[in-house]
Design a protein around this motif. Structure first.
Motif, PDB file in Angstrom:
ATOM      1  N   ARG A  27      13.074  10.878  -1.680  1.00 52.38           N
ATOM      2  CA  ARG A  27      11.726  10.417  -2.033  1.00 52.38           C
ATOM      3  C   ARG A  27      11.544   8.904  -1.818  1.00 52.38           C
ATOM      4  N   PRO A  28      11.785   8.413  -0.611  1.00 53.25           N
ATOM      5  CA  PRO A  28      11.661   6.963  -0.354  1.00 53.25           C
ATOM      6  C   PRO A  28      10.261   6.421  -0.567  1.00 53.25           C
ATOM      7  N   GLU A  29       9.257   7.269  -0.497  1.00 52.35           N
ATOM      8  CA  GLU A  29       7.877   6.808  -0.693  1.00 52.35           C
ATOM      9  C   GLU A  29       7.626   6.326  -2.118  1.00 52.35           C
ATOM     10  N   GLU A  30       8.490   6.705  -3.060  1.00 47.01           N
ATOM     11  CA  GLU A  30       8.291   6.339  -4.456  1.00 47.01           C
ATOM     12  C   GLU A  30       8.779   4.931  -4.790  1.00 47.01           C
ATOM     13  N   TYR A  31       9.511   4.295  -3.871  1.00 47.93           N
ATOM     14  CA  TYR A  31      10.146   3.014  -4.197  1.00 47.93           C
ATOM     15  C   TYR A  31       9.600   1.838  -3.400  1.00 47.93           C
ATOM     16  N   VAL A  32       8.608   2.077  -2.594  1.00 50.86           N
ATOM     17  CA  VAL A  32       8.089   1.016  -1.727  1.00 50.86           C
ATOM     18  C   VAL A  32       7.593  -0.176  -2.536  1.00 50.86           C
ATOM     19  N   ASP A  33       6.758   0.069  -3.519  1.00 49.93           N
ATOM     20  CA  ASP A  33       6.194  -1.018  -4.315  1.00 49.93           C
ATOM     21  C   ASP A  33       7.288  -1.802  -5.042  1.00 49.93           C
ATOM     22  N   ILE A  73       4.638   1.044   3.750  1.00 46.27           N
ATOM     23  CA  ILE A  73       5.575  -0.078   3.804  1.00 46.27           C
ATOM     24  C   ILE A  73       4.889  -1.341   4.331  1.00 46.27           C
ATOM     25  N   LYS A  74       4.147  -1.202   5.418  1.00 46.48           N
ATOM     26  CA  LYS A  74       3.509  -2.362   6.032  1.00 46.48           C
ATOM     27  C   LYS A  74       2.352  -2.885   5.180  1.00 46.48           C
ATOM     28  N   LYS A  75       1.717  -2.005   4.452  1.00 45.55           N
ATOM     29  CA  LYS A  75       0.650  -2.432   3.554  1.00 45.55           C
ATOM     30  C   LYS A  75       1.186  -3.380   2.490  1.00 45.55           C
ATOM     31  N   GLN A  76       2.457  -3.204   2.125  1.00 42.14           N
ATOM     32  CA  GLN A  76       3.092  -4.048   1.127  1.00 42.14           C
ATOM     33  C   GLN A  76       3.743  -5.292   1.743  1.00 42.14           C
ATOM     34  N   GLY A  77       3.494  -5.515   3.028  1.00 38.54           N
ATOM     35  CA  GLY A  77       3.977  -6.736   3.664  1.00 38.54           C
ATOM     36  C   GLY A  77       5.405  -6.692   4.165  1.00 38.54           C
ATOM     37  N   MET A  78       6.011  -5.505   4.189  1.00 38.37           N
ATOM     38  CA  MET A  78       7.377  -5.374   4.680  1.00 38.37           C
ATOM     39  C   MET A  78       7.376  -4.804   6.094  1.00 38.37           C
ATOM     40  N   LYS A  79       8.515  -4.894   6.751  1.00 41.91           N
ATOM     41  CA  LYS A  79       8.690  -4.284   8.060  1.00 41.91           C
ATOM     42  C   LYS A  79       9.281  -2.886   7.868  1.00 41.91           C
ATOM     43  N   ALA A  80       8.789  -1.942   8.658  1.00 41.42           N
ATOM     44  CA  ALA A  80       9.212  -0.547   8.512  1.00 41.42           C
ATOM     45  C   ALA A  80      10.394  -0.241   9.416  1.00 41.42           C
ATOM     46  N   ALA A  81      11.394   0.410   8.841  1.00 40.33           N
ATOM     47  CA  ALA A  81      12.575   0.824   9.602  1.00 40.33           C
ATOM     48  C   ALA A  81      12.967   2.231   9.181  1.00 40.33           C
TER      49      ALA A  81
END
Length: 219
Positions: free
Chosen positions: A70-76, A103-111
């Motif tokens: 569930r990686p979508e739960e830890y983005v913030d 991920i990009k909405k939070q200003g991070m780079k997606a990998a």
């Protein structure tokens, strides 16, 4: 330019501050930080409280390699900690496009990371949404495993798929100096340094880093 990323899972945990400060001075490209949940992989590593302390010490960018369901739960959460790259395992999400947007909405780079058994072709349509891909050259979960030789071909396949895109390819697991050279020749940009390179017991991190850096960049 080729990059060296120390995996802090292999560092001496009792000397983490000293190791991170030294690596910053040596000019590393980023800290490779493994976070494991004991679910997706049979191991636990680097809880959020410990990672929060690490981000207050390290000055180089943080590449978060999330080996968790569930990686979508830890983005913030990890965005709040100041992580620059958020690397999720492709095998852990059913909505990779949405996750990249999150991920990009939070200003991070997606990998995205791929296990050895996951075909590289699965990323064909996702590549335009990614800044980096981590190809696992061992089964994720434990350090010190032997490098899987078919990884070289996987690097070539991914580089061909990414033609025309600014995608960094990182290889993670079982890398020594000779393997690192072959990975770069196959088309990777970043090699993860662990027990077989930067954190060899009985040798200084400074000496190991310089030996590794010279070998990789002057191969």
């Amino acid at each position: 330019m080729y990059h060296i990323a120390p995996t802090m899972l292999c560092a001496d945990l009792f000397k983490m501050r000293e190791s991170m400060e030294l690596l910053d001075k040596l000019g590393i490209d980023w800290f490779h930080i493994d976070v494991m949940d004991g679910n997706f992989v049979p191991n636990f590593a680097f809880g959020t409280d410990f990672l929060r302390q690490m981000t207050t010490v390290g000055k180089s960018p943080f590449y978060l390699h999330l080996m968790a369901a569930r990686p979508e739960e830890y983005v913030d959460l990890f965005a709040e900690l100041g992580v620059e790259y958020y690397c999720f395992h492709y095998e852990c999400t059913q909505n990779p496009f949405r996750l990249c947007q999150q991920i990009k909405k939070q200003g991070m780079k997606a990998a995205a990371a791929l296990n050895p058994a996951t075909p590289v072709q699965f990323l064909r349509d996702l590549i335009p949404y990614l800044d980096a891909v981590t190809l696992m050259s061992v089964e994720p979960g434990f350090s010190g495993q032997r490098f899987m030789e078919f990884t070289y071909q996987r690097i070539k396949e991914l580089r061909a798929l990414a033609d025309g895109f600014k995608l960094l390819i990182e290889v993670d697991g079982g890398i020594d100096i000779e393997i690192a050279k072959k990975c770069i020749d196959a088309g990777c940009d970043v090699v993860v340094g662990g027990y077989f390179t930067l954190f060899q017991k009985g040798k200084s991190i400074e000496k190991n880093y310089e030996t590794f850096r010279q070998a990789v960049r002057n191969r």
